[in-house]
Scaffold this motif. Structure first.
Motif, short mmCIF file in Angstrom:
data_model
loop_
_atom_site.label_atom_id
_atom_site.label_comp_id
_atom_site.label_asym_id
_atom_site.label_seq_id
_atom_site.Cartn_x
_atom_site.Cartn_y
_atom_site.Cartn_z
N ASN A 1 -3.26 -3.87 3.29
CA ASN A 1 -2.58 -2.47 3.26
C ASN A 1 -3.58 -1.75 2.38
OD1 ASN A 1 -0.10 -3.34 4.64
ND2 ASN A 1 0.04 -4.82 2.86
N GLY B 1 -1.15 -0.27 -0.35
CA GLY B 1 -0.99 1.15 0.12
C GLY B 1 -1.83 2.16 -0.89
N HIS C 1 -4.71 10.41 -1.35
CA HIS C 1 -5.96 10.76 -0.47
C HIS C 1 -7.23 11.19 -1.32
CE1 HIS C 1 -4.40 14.65 -0.78
NE2 HIS C 1 -3.58 14.52 -0.32
N SER D 1 -5.81 6.06 7.10
CA SER D 1 -5.39 4.92 8.08
C SER D 1 -5.06 3.90 7.13
CB SER D 1 -6.48 4.44 9.09
OG SER D 1 -7.47 4.23 8.47
N LEU D 2 -4.08 2.80 7.45
CA LEU D 2 -3.77 1.62 6.59
C LEU D 2 -4.57 0.51 7.24
CD1 LEU D 2 -2.09 1.56 3.91
CD2 LEU D 2 -0.10 0.61 5.50
N LYS E 1 -5.35 1.78 2.04
CA LYS E 1 -5.39 3.28 2.55
C LYS E 1 -6.86 3.71 2.57
CE LYS E 1 -2.34 6.13 2.56
NZ LYS E 1 -1.42 7.26 1.96
#
Ligand SMILES: [Zn+2]
Length: 399
Positions: free
Chosen positions: A10, A48, A370, A17-18, A12
């Protein structure tokens, strides 16, 4: 998948995308959609968080920082910034500082805690200290070799021609284990541009090593020196192994002149290092990048005789570079991030850098959506992995 030692789940990536990232032997061996990989021996849940390559500290001074030592108040120059005067203050301060080993360890641990896993440090090698500082920092490099990769630059802090014995010492330094030869304001400090560069490039050519020169000179003198360095780099075929640190002179040229000289720098394969210093003009990052110049970054001085600032956080440095450069769009913020990651890796000639199959498993998990958000928010909760092993979390290095 067979052969995966640790699966980082998981994660990111910069594209949103994961992914699950498989690591074996210290390298990334697979990157698959989250949930698609099974059979790994061990798992680490990235939950994540944004996973980015380890930061590259492209310019630091492990020998002269007071970080972790007592507070030593900054002394201003008598009449504006003067390199000679600052070097004299540094000599006074070093005489009362804690042992170099202790200070260097504290500074390294600060950098690793913030996510730097590769570094280029300048270390003073000249007539004033001989090879003593280098010998100390070489020992420290060995001590931390499983945690951070360190390149060392033999740095003539007191000049080359003005400090007797320095040409020979720079050569010996490379023999002892320094990776690059440095220089300092060839025209304004030694007052002999060609004499200074003859020694620097002479050692580089003889030893087959790269060069990283400190250049603080402003205006046309700074720009002229940059052009001379580029010409010598091309003549010796040293493209890609040459860096100029600071290059303040590129920051006070008109845009047409800066573009013209930028094109020359790009052709010569010379990287330009900036730390976006507070009260100086500094290289125009966007303009130079548009001309194809590789611009990279470092903290430079952290709590030393030059200034009291610095925290060893290259993500914070990306923010400062973006802030001072007027970067606002996502593309511009991503460029600031590139400066402290891929561009710095390129300047240092690092192999296996990035989040990619085959690359070294050196990465940082950040609490950010991000990259642009990471640059403006500089989130502090970080987990830092070297060769797939956790080496720092909660702001502290783990042994
Ligand atoms: Zn420096």
């Amino acid at each position: 998948m067979a052969g995966i030692e640790t699966l980082f789940t998981n994660a990111k990536l910069a594209d949103g995308s994961l992914k699950d990232i498989g690591v074996a032997g210290g390298r990334i061996v697979s990157i698959e959609a989250a949930g698609a990989t099974s059979g790994a021996a061990g798992q680490v849940d990235i939950a994540g968080a944004l996973l980015v390559p380890g930061f590259v500290e492209g310019h630091i001074h492990l020998d002269t920082s007071f970080y972790g030592d007592k507070w030593i108040p900054h002394k201003p120059c008598a009449n504006g910034f003067d390199v000679h005067e600052r070097v004299a203050f540094q000599a006074e301060n070093m005489a009362i500082a804690a042992p170099m080993e202790e200070r260097a360890r504290k500074q390294l641990e600060l950098c690793v805690a913030n996510g730097s896993l590769q570094m280029r440090s300048h270390v003073t090698v000249d007539g004033s200290v001989g090879l003593r500082s280098l010998e100390t920092i070489l020992k420290i490099r060995e001590e931390y070799r499983d945690i951070i990769d360190i390149q060392l630059v033999a740095f003539p802090q007191n000049g080359i021609l003005k400090s007797p014995g320095t040409p020979e010492l720079l050569d010996e330094a490379i023999g002892l284990g320094a990776d690059l030869v440095g220089g300092l304001d060839p025209a304004s400090f030694d007052r002999d541009l060609n004499g200074h560069l003859d020694v620097v490039f002479g050692v580089a050519e003889k030893r087959g090593v790269g060069v990283d020169i400190h250049l603080h000179d402003f205006g046309s003198l700074g720009a002229f020196t940059v052009e001379e360095i580029c010409a010598r780099t091309l003549a010796l075929g040293m493209q890609g192994r040459m860096a100029i640190s600071h290059a303040y002179g590129l920051g006070d040229l008109d845009a047409d002149s800066a573009r013209r000289i930028g094109a020359k720098i790009a052709t010569a394969g010379v990287s330009i290092m900036t730390n976006a210093p507070g009260d100086h003009v500094f290289p125009p990052v966007a303009l130079l990048r548009a001309e194809g110049v590789n611009v990279f970054a470092g903290s430079d001085n952290i709590r030393d005789s030059w200034w009291p600032y610095g925290d060893g956080d290259m993500l914070g440095r990306a923010m400062m570079i973006g802030y001072r450069s007027g970067f606002y769009t996502d593309e511009e913020l991503s460029a600031a991030f590139d400066v402290v990651t891929a561009a710095s890796a390129k300047a240092l000639g690092l192999e296996g850098y990035g989040i990619a199959v085959g690359a070294k498993a050196d990465f940082v998990a950040l609490a950010a959506e991000h990259v642009p958000e990471a640059v403006v928010a500089v989130p502090k909760p970080r987990r830092v992995f070297k060769a797939g092993r956790l080496v720092a979390e909660n702001g502290a290095m783990i042994r």
